[in-house]
Design an enzyme around this catalytic site. Structure first.
Site, PDB file in Angstrom:
ATOM      1  N   ASN A  89     -28.512  12.687   1.815  1.00 15.06           N
ATOM      2  CA  ASN A  89     -29.904  12.377   1.498  1.00 15.06           C
ATOM      3  C   ASN A  89     -30.258  12.641   0.039  1.00 15.06           C
ATOM      4  O   ASN A  89     -31.209  12.066  -0.484  1.00 15.06           O
ATOM      5  CB  ASN A  89     -30.825  13.198   2.408  1.00 15.06           C
ATOM      6  CG  ASN A  89     -32.287  13.014   2.064  1.00 15.06           C
ATOM      7  OD1 ASN A  89     -32.848  11.951   2.278  1.00 15.06           O
ATOM      8  ND2 ASN A  89     -32.918  14.054   1.520  1.00 15.06           N
ATOM      9  N   TYR A 155     -32.102   2.661 -10.235  1.00 14.67           N
ATOM     10  CA  TYR A 155     -32.255   3.304  -8.926  1.00 14.67           C
ATOM     11  C   TYR A 155     -32.003   2.304  -7.797  1.00 14.67           C
ATOM     12  O   TYR A 155     -31.254   2.590  -6.850  1.00 14.67           O
ATOM     13  CB  TYR A 155     -33.671   3.877  -8.817  1.00 14.67           C
ATOM     14  CG  TYR A 155     -33.996   4.518  -7.492  1.00 14.67           C
ATOM     15  CD1 TYR A 155     -33.543   5.790  -7.181  1.00 14.67           C
ATOM     16  CD2 TYR A 155     -34.789   3.855  -6.549  1.00 14.67           C
ATOM     17  CE1 TYR A 155     -33.856   6.388  -5.970  1.00 14.67           C
ATOM     18  CE2 TYR A 155     -35.107   4.440  -5.347  1.00 14.67           C
ATOM     19  CZ  TYR A 155     -34.640   5.715  -5.055  1.00 14.67           C
ATOM     20  OH  TYR A 155     -34.952   6.288  -3.851  1.00 14.67           O
ATOM     21  N   LYS A 159     -29.027   2.336  -4.849  1.00 17.00           N
ATOM     22  CA  LYS A 159     -29.319   2.342  -3.415  1.00 17.00           C
ATOM     23  C   LYS A 159     -28.704   1.141  -2.705  1.00 17.00           C
ATOM     24  O   LYS A 159     -28.232   1.258  -1.558  1.00 17.00           O
ATOM     25  CB  LYS A 159     -30.835   2.401  -3.180  1.00 17.00           C
ATOM     26  CG  LYS A 159     -31.472   3.713  -3.621  1.00 17.00           C
ATOM     27  CD  LYS A 159     -30.884   4.897  -2.873  1.00 17.00           C
ATOM     28  CE  LYS A 159     -31.595   6.198  -3.171  1.00 17.00           C
ATOM     29  NZ  LYS A 159     -31.071   7.342  -2.400  1.00 17.00           N
TER      30      LYS A 159
END
Length: 253
Positions: A89, A155, A159
């Site tokens: 996470n 980012y 992801k």
């Protein structure tokens, strides 16, 4: 009575990670909780132990460090003798205009988000393979891997790569009974996001279901994918965003 599972959760000192840890404890898992900040790790462990649901061990440090990854896995094996669930996470968000984005920020985002996720998954899968009892791995992505969001090019790239990692590893991990999936949260109410006084107002307007997610919304979905109830689900991404990616209105519009 089903045997208890053992879970490692990174980036779990607060927010979504902490809520996932709380949910897994409630469903019978023992938890090894990681956060980069010692203070956050200690506070999180103390708050979870007050639930009286199971054992919680803290492991502070950079989740992309191979040494910290090894320490987490060793804690699981030394104290519990097994590892059944892993939630990669931990991640960072460094905003910046694409045309001005620095090499330093780019490398940091990729180091934490991609490298940390990749090598924690590798270390956990090796243990799960040797156990011959399978396991479940969950990677944390983001809706920005699916829809454009201003000033988050690096980012979003990191992801999207995480989601492809989960899909790709089905080939290599499924023969050992190891499932791997990804969860992609949308706008979520955390200590960080609610520091913006306009956050709730903006995302309540943009989200079809009328509000941003609570951390519990993400944790419920995560716990399902990690559980035996999802025993035939692997290589998938579950988006939890109240419908935002279906229409994708920009907060900058």
């Amino acid at each position: 009575m089903k045997p208890q599972k053992v879970a490692i959760i990174t980036g779990a000192g607060q927010g979504i990670g902490l809520e996932i840890a709380r949910k897994l404890l409630n469903t019978g898992s023992q938890v090894i909780l990681n956060d980069k900040e010692v203070g956050l790790t200690d506070e999180a462990v103390a708050s979870l132990l007050q639930m009286g649901k199971g054992r919680v061990l803290g492991c502070s440090g950079d989740s992309s460090s191979l040494e910290v990854i090894s320490e987490m896995v060793e804690l699981a094996m030394h104290h519990f003798g097994q590892l059944d669930q892993v939630v990669a996470n931990a991640g960072i968000t460094l905003f910046g205009n694409f045309l001005d984005y620095s090499l330093e920020d780019f490398n940091e985002v990729m180091r934490v988000n991609q490298m940390g996720t990749f090598f924690l998954t590798q270390a956990a899968a090796r243990v799960m393979k040797d156990q011959e009892s399978g396991g479940s791995i969950l990677l944390t992505s983001s809706v920005t891997a699916h829809q454009s969001h201003q000033n988050l090019a690096a980012y979003a790239m990191s992801k999207a790569a995480i989601e492809m990692l989960a899909k790709n590893l089905v080939l290599e991990l499924a023969p050992f009974g190891i499932r791997i999936n990804t969860i992609a949260p949308g706008a979520t109410l955390t200590k960080r996001t609610t520091s913006d006084p306009e956050y709730v107002k903006i995302w309540s307007k943009l989200t079809p279901l009328g509000r941003p997610a609570f951390t519990s919304d993400i944790a419920e979905a995560a716990a399902f994918l990690l559980s035996d109830a999802a025993s035939h689900i692997t290589g998938q991404t579950l988006i939890v965003d109240g419908g935002w990616t279906a229409i994708s209105p920009s907060p900058y519009a």
